[in-house]
Design an enzyme around this catalytic site. Structure first.
Site, PDB file in Angstrom:
ATOM      1  N   MET A   1       0.862  -1.183   0.000  1.00  0.00           N
ATOM      2  CA  MET A   1       0.000   0.000   0.000  1.00  0.00           C
ATOM      3  C   MET A   1       0.895   1.230   0.000  1.00  0.00           C
ATOM      4  O   MET A   1       1.577   1.531   0.990  1.00  0.00           O
ATOM      5  CB  MET A   1      -0.913   0.011   1.226  1.00  0.00           C
ATOM      6  CG  MET A   1      -1.913  -1.122   1.270  1.00  0.00           C
ATOM      7  SD  MET A   1      -2.886  -1.115   2.801  1.00  0.00           S
ATOM      8  CE  MET A   1      -3.762   0.446   2.654  1.00  0.00           C
ATOM      9  N   GLU A   2       0.921   1.925  -1.117  1.00  0.00           N
ATOM     10  CA  GLU A   2       1.786   3.084  -1.278  1.00  0.00           C
ATOM     11  C   GLU A   2       1.514   4.132  -0.205  1.00  0.00           C
ATOM     12  O   GLU A   2       0.372   4.533   0.012  1.00  0.00           O
ATOM     13  CB  GLU A   2       1.569   3.691  -2.674  1.00  0.00           C
ATOM     14  CG  GLU A   2       2.325   4.975  -2.942  1.00  0.00           C
ATOM     15  CD  GLU A   2       3.821   4.771  -3.043  1.00  0.00           C
ATOM     16  OE1 GLU A   2       4.547   5.784  -3.124  1.00  0.00           O
ATOM     17  OE2 GLU A   2       4.281   3.611  -3.061  1.00  0.00           O
TER      18      GLU A   2
ATOM     19  N   GLN B   1       8.402  -5.155  -5.063  1.00  0.00           N
ATOM     20  CA  GLN B   1       7.475  -4.906  -6.171  1.00  0.00           C
ATOM     21  C   GLN B   1       7.995  -3.792  -7.068  1.00  0.00           C
ATOM     22  O   GLN B   1       8.402  -2.722  -6.603  1.00  0.00           O
ATOM     23  CB  GLN B   1       6.093  -4.530  -5.656  1.00  0.00           C
ATOM     24  CG  GLN B   1       5.062  -4.434  -6.787  1.00  0.00           C
ATOM     25  CD  GLN B   1       3.688  -4.023  -6.305  1.00  0.00           C
ATOM     26  OE1 GLN B   1       3.438  -2.849  -6.084  1.00  0.00           O
ATOM     27  NE2 GLN B   1       2.778  -4.994  -6.159  1.00  0.00           N
TER      28      GLN B   1
ATOM     29  N   CYS C   1      -2.033  -0.607  -9.645  1.00  0.00           N
ATOM     30  CA  CYS C   1      -2.099   0.703  -9.008  1.00  0.00           C
ATOM     31  C   CYS C   1      -3.090   1.615  -9.741  1.00  0.00           C
ATOM     32  O   CYS C   1      -2.988   1.807 -10.951  1.00  0.00           O
ATOM     33  CB  CYS C   1      -0.722   1.356  -8.986  1.00  0.00           C
ATOM     34  SG  CYS C   1      -0.733   3.007  -8.238  1.00  0.00           S
TER      35      CYS C   1
ATOM     36  N   LYS D   1       0.687  -8.708  -9.634  1.00  0.00           N
ATOM     37  CA  LYS D   1      -0.562  -8.336  -9.003  1.00  0.00           C
ATOM     38  C   LYS D   1      -1.372  -7.509  -9.992  1.00  0.00           C
ATOM     39  O   LYS D   1      -0.845  -6.566 -10.595  1.00  0.00           O
ATOM     40  CB  LYS D   1      -0.344  -7.535  -7.721  1.00  0.00           C
ATOM     41  CG  LYS D   1      -1.651  -7.263  -6.983  1.00  0.00           C
ATOM     42  CD  LYS D   1      -1.487  -6.436  -5.730  1.00  0.00           C
ATOM     43  CE  LYS D   1      -2.852  -6.251  -5.060  1.00  0.00           C
ATOM     44  NZ  LYS D   1      -2.828  -5.228  -4.011  1.00  0.00           N
TER      45      LYS D   1
ATOM     46  N   HIS E   1      -6.593  -8.321  -7.156  1.00  0.00           N
ATOM     47  CA  HIS E   1      -7.473  -7.426  -6.406  1.00  0.00           C
ATOM     48  C   HIS E   1      -8.815  -7.441  -7.119  1.00  0.00           C
ATOM     49  O   HIS E   1      -8.908  -7.068  -8.293  1.00  0.00           O
ATOM     50  CB  HIS E   1      -6.893  -6.008  -6.368  1.00  0.00           C
ATOM     51  CG  HIS E   1      -7.726  -5.052  -5.574  1.00  0.00           C
ATOM     52  ND1 HIS E   1      -7.290  -4.481  -4.412  1.00  0.00           N
ATOM     53  CD2 HIS E   1      -8.992  -4.589  -5.758  1.00  0.00           C
ATOM     54  CE1 HIS E   1      -8.236  -3.699  -3.922  1.00  0.00           C
ATOM     55  NE2 HIS E   1      -9.281  -3.752  -4.735  1.00  0.00           N
TER      56      HIS E   1
ATOM     57  N   ASN F   1      -7.472 -10.952  -3.113  1.00  0.00           N
ATOM     58  CA  ASN F   1      -7.239  -9.681  -2.421  1.00  0.00           C
ATOM     59  C   ASN F   1      -8.479  -8.805  -2.542  1.00  0.00           C
ATOM     60  O   ASN F   1      -9.099  -8.743  -3.596  1.00  0.00           O
ATOM     61  CB  ASN F   1      -6.017  -8.989  -3.040  1.00  0.00           C
ATOM     62  CG  ASN F   1      -5.760  -7.602  -2.488  1.00  0.00           C
ATOM     63  OD1 ASN F   1      -5.557  -6.658  -3.241  1.00  0.00           O
ATOM     64  ND2 ASN F   1      -5.764  -7.454  -1.184  1.00  0.00           N
TER      65      ASN F   1
ATOM     66  N   GLU G   1     -11.242  -6.383   0.421  1.00  0.00           N
ATOM     67  CA  GLU G   1     -12.370  -6.371   1.359  1.00  0.00           C
ATOM     68  C   GLU G   1     -12.323  -7.486   2.406  1.00  0.00           C
ATOM     69  O   GLU G   1     -13.369  -8.011   2.802  1.00  0.00           O
ATOM     70  CB  GLU G   1     -13.698  -6.430   0.611  1.00  0.00           C
ATOM     71  CG  GLU G   1     -14.065  -5.150  -0.119  1.00  0.00           C
ATOM     72  CD  GLU G   1     -14.182  -3.927   0.796  1.00  0.00           C
ATOM     73  OE1 GLU G   1     -14.953  -3.982   1.775  1.00  0.00           O
ATOM     74  OE2 GLU G   1     -13.489  -2.936   0.530  1.00  0.00           O
TER      75      GLU G   1
ATOM     76  N   GLY H   1      -4.667  -5.846   2.978  1.00  0.00           N
ATOM     77  CA  GLY H   1      -4.022  -4.547   3.114  1.00  0.00           C
ATOM     78  C   GLY H   1      -4.680  -3.719   4.198  1.00  0.00           C
ATOM     79  O   GLY H   1      -4.276  -3.740   5.354  1.00  0.00           O
TER      80      GLY H   1
END
Length: 321
Positions: A8-9, A68, A98, A139, A168, A200, A202, A224
């Site tokens: 998570m950036e 990553q 992203c 990802k 995701h 990935n 929720e 995350g």
């Protein structure tokens, strides 16, 4: 059945990875993306974003940390992947998810999901360049604006030789709005049964974890925001899987963790960033801890390090009484 801490950036940085892996239950971490644009990055960039490379590619708790990379030039991505592997990265992950506008504008992240051939070229170049002993994973989201190319992108990643894929379960357009479409991950599993898939999106609780695994068909789950908002979530899930008592951390038990996080930031970050990071974490934790919202209100206008420290000490006093 792995629990993987999601990249998570601006949130899951080295300090956060250290804090969360010390609590336990996390089997693997992925760094914030290293952005590859126009050159082979110097070693110090990798050590700054992934200081775990100086510790055998692991956090102090012993959890492996995959590096990553994000970019669109296959040759540059491959060259930088080799560098990361030479520095000791236990794996290379490629970011095709992203949603940030600035990243997408420069043909990085989720925008590449519109062109499966480009994704294939990037993964193939990295897989060819990196030693076979170093896993190369990717990802992705379900798509950029829609899900029309979800299966094509997964096949492109598989055909290029990837060792695994995390999905995701939303498009870039859907952002982080509920729900996560776990059933789409099941469709992808059917399309690419040759490589392991990680689900990935929720997962905030034990019930979410169970429903995610059932709907997606995946054994491995990447978490995350759920782990940032509830730092003991992975440990609690792992204990329940083992048939052991959950032993959830209550707010008083989290105080030493929060204080340790703060002091690490004071030591390792410029003073101007400490307040924002502390506030950011409290804002996430208030989903599970009402006390976090109270503390957030107390520190939201504070900038002085000593004043922030005093506010944190004050939050501990009821636990000591």
């Amino acid at each position: 059945m792995k629990i993987i801490l999601a990249p998570m950036e601006g949130v899951v940085d080295p300090v956060m990875r250290d804090v969360l892996t010390r609590i336990g239950g996390i089997d693997l971490c992925v760094t914030e993306f290293v952005r590859i644009s126009d050159r082979l990055l110097p070693e110090h960039v990798y050590y700054r974003l992934a200081p775990e490379l100086r510790n055998g590619g692991r956090t102090e708790a012993g959890v492996p940390v995959v590096v990553q990379l994000l970019g669109s030039d296959p040759a540059l991505m491959a060259e930088n992947a080799v560098r990361a592997a030479q520095l000791g990265a236990p794996g290379i992950d490629l970011n095709f998810g992203c949603p940030a506008k600035t990243v997408n504008k420069n043909r990085g992240g989720a925008v590449l999901l519109d062109t499966p051939d480009d994704i294939h070229a990037i993964v193939a170049a990295v897989r060819k360049a990196v030693p076979s002993s170093v896993p190369v994973t990717a990802k992705m989201r379900l798509g950029n604006q829609d899900k029309a190319l979800a299966l094509d992108n997964a096949r492109a990643i598989r055909d290029a030789g990837a060792d695994g894929l995390a999905v995701h379960a939303r498009t870039k357009r859907e952002g982080y709005r509920p729900p996560a479409h776990w059933e789409w991950i099941a469709r992808i599993r059917e399309a690419v049964p040759e490589i392991p898939l990680t689900a990935n999106g929720e997962v905030w609780s034990w019930d979410d974890y169970c429903r995610c695994r059932e709907a997606s068909g995946c054994d491995d789950v990447m978490i995350g925001r759920g782990l940032v908002s509830r730092p003991d979530l992975a440990r609690s899930i792992s204990r329940r899987l083992a048939g052991e008592p959950e032993q959830a951390l209550d707010w008083p038990q989290l105080q030493p963790v929060l204080r340790g996080y703060f002091e690490r930031m004071v030591r390792e970050m410029a003073p101007g960033y400490v307040h924002g990071r502390l506030k950011q974490w409290l804002n996430q934790m208030k989903r599970h801890y009402p006390e976090a919202e109270t503390l957030f209100g107390e520190i939201k206008r504070l900038r002085d390090i000593d004043a922030l420290r005093q506010a944190l000490a004050g939050a501990e006093e009821p636990a000591a009484a």
